[in-house]
Design a protein around this motif. Structure first.
Motif, PDB file in Angstrom:
ATOM      1  N   LEU A   1       0.771  -1.177   0.069  1.00 46.85           N
ATOM      2  CA  LEU A   1       0.088  -0.073  -0.101  1.00 46.85           C
ATOM      3  C   LEU A   1       0.828   1.191   0.026  1.00 46.85           C
ATOM      4  N   ARG A   2       0.557   2.150  -0.572  1.00 44.32           N
ATOM      5  CA  ARG A   2       1.208   3.688  -0.565  1.00 44.32           C
ATOM      6  C   ARG A   2       0.094   4.363  -0.062  1.00 44.32           C
ATOM      7  N   VAL A   3       0.544   4.833   1.340  1.00 38.80           N
ATOM      8  CA  VAL A   3      -0.176   5.441   1.965  1.00 38.80           C
ATOM      9  C   VAL A   3       0.000   7.006   2.367  1.00 38.80           C
ATOM     10  N   THR A   4      -0.788   8.030   2.738  1.00 37.35           N
ATOM     11  CA  THR A   4      -0.445   9.357   2.833  1.00 37.35           C
ATOM     12  C   THR A   4      -0.145   9.374   4.714  1.00 37.35           C
ATOM     13  N   PRO A   5       0.644  10.482   4.896  1.00 41.81           N
ATOM     14  CA  PRO A   5       0.642  10.657   6.456  1.00 41.81           C
ATOM     15  C   PRO A   5      -0.604  10.576   7.350  1.00 41.81           C
ATOM     16  N   GLU A   6      -1.495  10.873   6.778  1.00 39.81           N
ATOM     17  CA  GLU A   6      -2.960  10.758   7.436  1.00 39.81           C
ATOM     18  C   GLU A   6      -3.644   9.383   7.509  1.00 39.81           C
ATOM     19  N   GLY A   7      -2.926   8.342   6.810  1.00 37.42           N
ATOM     20  CA  GLY A   7      -3.560   7.035   6.638  1.00 37.42           C
ATOM     21  C   GLY A   7      -4.362   6.524   5.850  1.00 37.42           C
ATOM     22  N   VAL A   8      -4.451   7.279   4.586  1.00 42.03           N
ATOM     23  CA  VAL A   8      -5.277   7.117   3.452  1.00 42.03           C
ATOM     24  C   VAL A   8      -4.425   6.464   2.272  1.00 42.03           C
ATOM     25  N   ALA A   9      -5.040   5.233   1.893  1.00 41.70           N
ATOM     26  CA  ALA A   9      -4.242   4.386   0.891  1.00 41.70           C
ATOM     27  C   ALA A   9      -4.539   5.249  -0.598  1.00 41.70           C
ATOM     28  N   LEU A  10      -3.279   5.200  -1.238  1.00 37.73           N
ATOM     29  CA  LEU A  10      -3.454   5.701  -2.824  1.00 37.73           C
ATOM     30  C   LEU A  10      -3.260   4.704  -3.652  1.00 37.73           C
ATOM     31  N   PHE A  11      -2.848   3.757  -3.290  1.00 40.81           N
ATOM     32  CA  PHE A  11      -2.377   2.710  -4.207  1.00 40.81           C
ATOM     33  C   PHE A  11      -2.294   1.269  -3.424  1.00 40.81           C
ATOM     34  N   ARG A  12      -2.851   0.002  -4.261  1.00 41.64           N
ATOM     35  CA  ARG A  12      -2.813  -1.101  -3.452  1.00 41.64           C
ATOM     36  C   ARG A  12      -2.385  -2.053  -4.462  1.00 41.64           C
ATOM     37  N   GLU A  13      -1.290  -2.986  -4.342  1.00 42.03           N
ATOM     38  CA  GLU A  13      -0.940  -4.209  -5.116  1.00 42.03           C
ATOM     39  C   GLU A  13      -0.653  -5.197  -4.339  1.00 42.03           C
ATOM     40  N   SER A  14      -1.635  -6.268  -4.752  1.00 40.37           N
ATOM     41  CA  SER A  14      -1.472  -7.363  -4.102  1.00 40.37           C
ATOM     42  C   SER A  14      -0.560  -8.453  -4.843  1.00 40.37           C
ATOM     43  N   PHE A  15       0.043  -9.111  -4.036  1.00 42.02           N
ATOM     44  CA  PHE A  15       1.130 -10.160  -4.677  1.00 42.02           C
ATOM     45  C   PHE A  15       0.779 -11.715  -4.144  1.00 42.02           C
ATOM     46  N   PHE A  16       0.494 -12.510  -4.864  1.00 39.15           N
ATOM     47  CA  PHE A  16       0.255 -13.852  -4.618  1.00 39.15           C
ATOM     48  C   PHE A  16       0.521 -14.771  -5.773  1.00 39.15           C
ATOM     49  N   ASP A  17       0.636 -16.100  -5.681  1.00 39.47           N
ATOM     50  CA  ASP A  17       0.483 -17.013  -6.789  1.00 39.47           C
ATOM     51  C   ASP A  17      -0.739 -17.347  -6.990  1.00 39.47           C
ATOM     52  N   SER A  18      -1.506 -16.825  -8.148  1.00 37.62           N
ATOM     53  CA  SER A  18      -2.663 -17.206  -8.261  1.00 37.62           C
ATOM     54  C   SER A  18      -3.112 -18.777  -8.740  1.00 37.62           C
ATOM     55  N   VAL A  19      -2.142 -19.171  -9.401  1.00 37.40           N
ATOM     56  CA  VAL A  19      -2.133 -20.625  -9.842  1.00 37.40           C
ATOM     57  C   VAL A  19      -2.701 -21.695  -8.940  1.00 37.40           C
ATOM     58  N   PRO A  20      -2.281 -21.752  -7.661  1.00 33.16           N
ATOM     59  CA  PRO A  20      -2.913 -22.829  -6.936  1.00 33.16           C
ATOM     60  C   PRO A  20      -4.062 -22.465  -6.485  1.00 33.16           C
ATOM     61  N   VAL A  21      -4.738 -21.047  -6.417  1.00 35.26           N
ATOM     62  CA  VAL A  21      -5.877 -20.736  -5.955  1.00 35.26           C
ATOM     63  C   VAL A  21      -6.725 -21.349  -7.102  1.00 35.26           C
ATOM     64  N   ALA A  22      -6.406 -20.741  -8.451  1.00 32.32           N
ATOM     65  CA  ALA A  22      -7.160 -21.298  -9.846  1.00 32.32           C
ATOM     66  C   ALA A  22      -7.392 -22.685  -9.811  1.00 32.32           C
ATOM     67  N   THR A  23      -6.310 -23.491  -9.608  1.00 29.53           N
ATOM     68  CA  THR A  23      -6.350 -24.888  -9.598  1.00 29.53           C
ATOM     69  C   THR A  23      -7.465 -25.363  -8.554  1.00 29.53           C
ATOM     70  N   GLN A  24      -7.523 -25.067  -7.520  1.00 31.58           N
ATOM     71  CA  GLN A  24      -8.448 -25.303  -6.507  1.00 31.58           C
ATOM     72  C   GLN A  24      -9.876 -24.950  -7.049  1.00 31.58           C
ATOM     73  N   VAL A  25     -10.113 -23.952  -7.533  1.00 28.49           N
ATOM     74  CA  VAL A  25     -11.303 -23.766  -8.021  1.00 28.49           C
ATOM     75  C   VAL A  25     -11.822 -24.693  -9.315  1.00 28.49           C
TER      76      VAL A  25
END
Length: 163
Positions: free
Chosen positions: A102-126
């Motif tokens: 997350l990229r945040v301001t000094p006031e604790g507001v989020a400007l950006f979110r990038e999530s990192f995980f391996d989606s292949v095992p999740v997709a395989t489960q589905v």
């Protein structure tokens, strides 16, 4: 002088509270109106309305989805949150870990979110749980690979001029 630790703690608390009782609006006070989202298996986009749509799709597929904050670290505007997601899919447990930047301001507001995980095992489960396919399709989260490719905005190319 900015008290980044206090800002980080405020964001992590809001993040944790949202994942304790997820709802598309659970993180509203955390989000800047122009917040940018980059995330595996979901459409990238900007703004709370985008998040509301994508999180509603995810919760339609996994209505009992929760996430636990395992650890976090921050430096200035950058905050990393290590989380474990848990849910039930077709009557069986599903879990995976991710790290969100997350990229945040000094006031604790989020400007950006990038999530990192391996989606292949999740997709395989589905894909390996046929009882989940109709819910998966109706949720709008899938099909995973085609959706990610087809719904991503076309790349913009910067053409350098010659001097």
């Amino acid at each position: 002088m900015t008290d980044w630790r206090a800002a980080h703690e405020r964001v992590v608390d809001n993040f944790r509270t949202g994942w304790d009782r997820p709802d598309p609006h659970a993180w509203d006070e955390l989000m800047d109106p122009e917040m940018r989202f980059v995330q595996p298996m979901l459409r990238d986009g900007t703004g709370p309305e985008h998040w509301w749509r994508e999180s509603a799709r995810t919760l339609a597929l996994l209505p009992d989805l929760r996430a636990d904050v395992l650890s976090w670290a921050g430096s200035g505007e950058n905050l990393f949150i290590h989380i474990r997601f848990t849910a039930t899919l077709a009557g069986r447990p599903l879990s995976w870990e991710a790290v969100d930047l997350l990229r945040v301001t000094p006031e604790g507001v989020a400007l950006f979110r990038e999530s990192f995980f391996d989606s292949v095992p999740v997709a395989t489960q589905v894909l390996s749980r046929p009882r989940s396919w109709l819910r998966w399709w109706r949720s709008g989260v899938g099909p995973f690979f085609a959706r990610r490719r087809l719904l991503r905005p076309p790349p913009t190319h910067v053409h350098g001029g010659s001097s």
